[in-house]
Design a protein around this motif. Structure first.
Motif, mmCIF file in Angstrom:
data_model
loop_
_atom_site.group_PDB
_atom_site.id
_atom_site.type_symbol
_atom_site.label_atom_id
_atom_site.label_comp_id
_atom_site.label_asym_id
_atom_site.label_seq_id
_atom_site.Cartn_x
_atom_site.Cartn_y
_atom_site.Cartn_z
ATOM 1 N N ALA A 1 -19.636 69.340 2.924
ATOM 2 C CA ALA A 1 -21.092 69.387 2.816
ATOM 3 C C ALA A 1 -21.562 68.599 1.595
ATOM 4 N N CYS B 1 -21.521 64.945 2.364
ATOM 5 C CA CYS B 1 -22.692 64.543 3.145
ATOM 6 C C CYS B 1 -23.888 64.294 2.232
ATOM 7 N N ARG B 2 -24.113 65.225 1.327
ATOM 8 C CA ARG B 2 -25.248 65.083 0.420
ATOM 9 C C ARG B 2 -25.092 63.851 -0.468
ATOM 10 N N ARG C 1 -25.714 60.630 1.540
ATOM 11 C CA ARG C 1 -27.148 60.403 1.783
ATOM 12 C C ARG C 1 -27.831 59.883 0.524
ATOM 13 N N HIS D 1 -31.013 69.868 5.501
ATOM 14 C CA HIS D 1 -30.800 70.694 4.304
ATOM 15 C C HIS D 1 -29.731 71.749 4.569
ATOM 16 N N GLU E 1 -26.206 70.255 4.387
ATOM 17 C CA GLU E 1 -25.810 69.914 3.021
ATOM 18 C C GLU E 1 -25.642 71.147 2.135
ATOM 19 N N GLU E 2 -26.262 72.257 2.511
ATOM 20 C CA GLU E 2 -26.089 73.500 1.758
ATOM 21 C C GLU E 2 -24.979 74.365 2.341
#
Length: 361
Positions: A53, A56-57, A60, A82, A85-86
């Motif tokens: 995750a 991914c963040r 981006r 969101h 990513e969380e």
């Protein structure tokens, strides 16, 4: 030219995951064994998903995309991106995750993660992860498993004190100086105030409403060392397991001193979380007004604007006349909203009137 993906966060070792999962199990089993087992399982799965995750963040952000731009490109609501990513596994749909993976160009990394976590991937395929159709599980600890550098602190925090017991003797005759910060606000929205140690947490709720500028139209909850406090009459459903009556516990009975903090949550839809830091505990001074607002910065966000992310989106639209939603947000906010506005003296007067009304009811 494609942007080079950032370095992948290191995956946790199995022994690290077991350590934290066992600590969580010990911490919560006293409250409800079944809940503890489900919470532990979800937390353990969150730990296994967290490094991907985070990748991914980071990918981006390396592309210069904000959450809204990524969501728009995928044609999904912003909360979907969101959530991935969380690491919000309890609400994640595999189809959204797969689309986001391909959008970011992380298919190879995702296949490696799948190979290393086949059982979790199988559970993701049968969403919801908890395995009970239609069930959702919310807890203040969930969704805080993202930063691998914080996992050791997580293990220590999870082995904290047992369920809440009033401090005896309590500091009910003392005056507490508190600094309240709206979590996630940048620049920070904060207030500094004086509150009597003899004030109940329900009374503290009203003080916070007046000092921050909320309208007291939603439910609330205090979180102190894993214990939760709320008004059992507000929801009409009484107290749930692990909850305590906020009207029967005083601030000075929490057993907290200077340098410690606890959390206040307001409006479980928008989920406004406030960090309350205890700066000082001292005897009252002659003529001292309590409660009182000593200072602060910036305006309270409008109610029902979508939480901290919705508020940030609103501010971005209001600052940019060319923004597609500039007119909508301007009309919705009344046309004169100033995020930097704050008058400590006026807030203090309003706070005094609000507290007096509360005491008469």
């Amino acid at each position: 030219m494609p942007t080079k993906a950032p370095a992948r966060p290191a995956a946790l070792r199995d022994e690290d995951i077991r350590l934290i999962a066992d600590a969580l199990r010990r911490r919560f089993s006293a409250e409800a064994f079944d809940f503890a087992e489900r919470l532990t399982r979800l937390a353990e799965e969150g730990l296994r998903f967290a490094p991907f995750a985070a990748l991914c963040r980071a990918t981006r952000e390396a592309r210069g995309l904000d959450l809204k731009a990524a969501a728009k490109a995928l044609k999904v609501p912003q909360y979907v991106v969101h959530g991935v990513e969380e690491g919000s596994l309890g609400e994640m749909e595999l189809r959204h995750l797969e689309r986001y993976v391909d959008f970011l160009g992380l298919r190879d990394a995702f296949e490696e993660w799948k190979a290393a976590n086949p059982a979790l991937y199988t559970r993701l395929s049968g969403s919801p992860v908890l395995g009970r159709p239609g069930e959702t599980l919310e807890h203040p600890l969930l969704g805080r498993l993202m930063d691998p550098t914080q996992f050791a602190a997580w293990a220590a925090a999870a082995t904290g004190p047992p369920p809440f017991v009033k401090a005896v003797p309590g500091d009910t005759r003392m005056v507490f100086r508190l600094k309240v910060t709206l979590q996630g606000s940048k620049p920070p929205i904060w207030r500094r105030m004086l509150v009597a140690g003899g004030a109940s947490l329900h009374e503290l709720h009203h003080v916070l409403q007046g000092a921050m500028g909320w309208t007291d139209t939603h439910l609330y909850e205090f979180e102190v060392r894993g214990a939760r406090f709320t008004d059992p009459d507000a929801s009409g459903e009484g107290l749930e397991p692990g909850e305590h009556d906020s009207r029967k516990v005083r601030l000075g009975e929490l057993g907290l001193g200077a340098g410690q903090w606890f959390r206040y949550r307001y409006d479980f839809g928008d989920d406004w979380a406030h960090r309350i830091e205890i700066e000082r505990v001292a005897p009252p001074e002659p003529g001292q007004k309590v409660p009182a607002c000593l200072g602060g910065a910036r305006s309270c966000p409008p109610e029902d604007c979508g939480g901290i992310f919705g508020y940030q989106e609103m501010l971005g639209a209001l600052r940019d006349p060319s923004h597609a939603e500039h007119g909508t947000w301007k009309e919705w906010s009344g046309g004169k909203f100033d995020p930097e506005a704050f008058d400590a003296a006026e807030t203090d007067r309003l706070l005094g009137r609000m507290v007096r009304r509360t005491r008469r009811t």
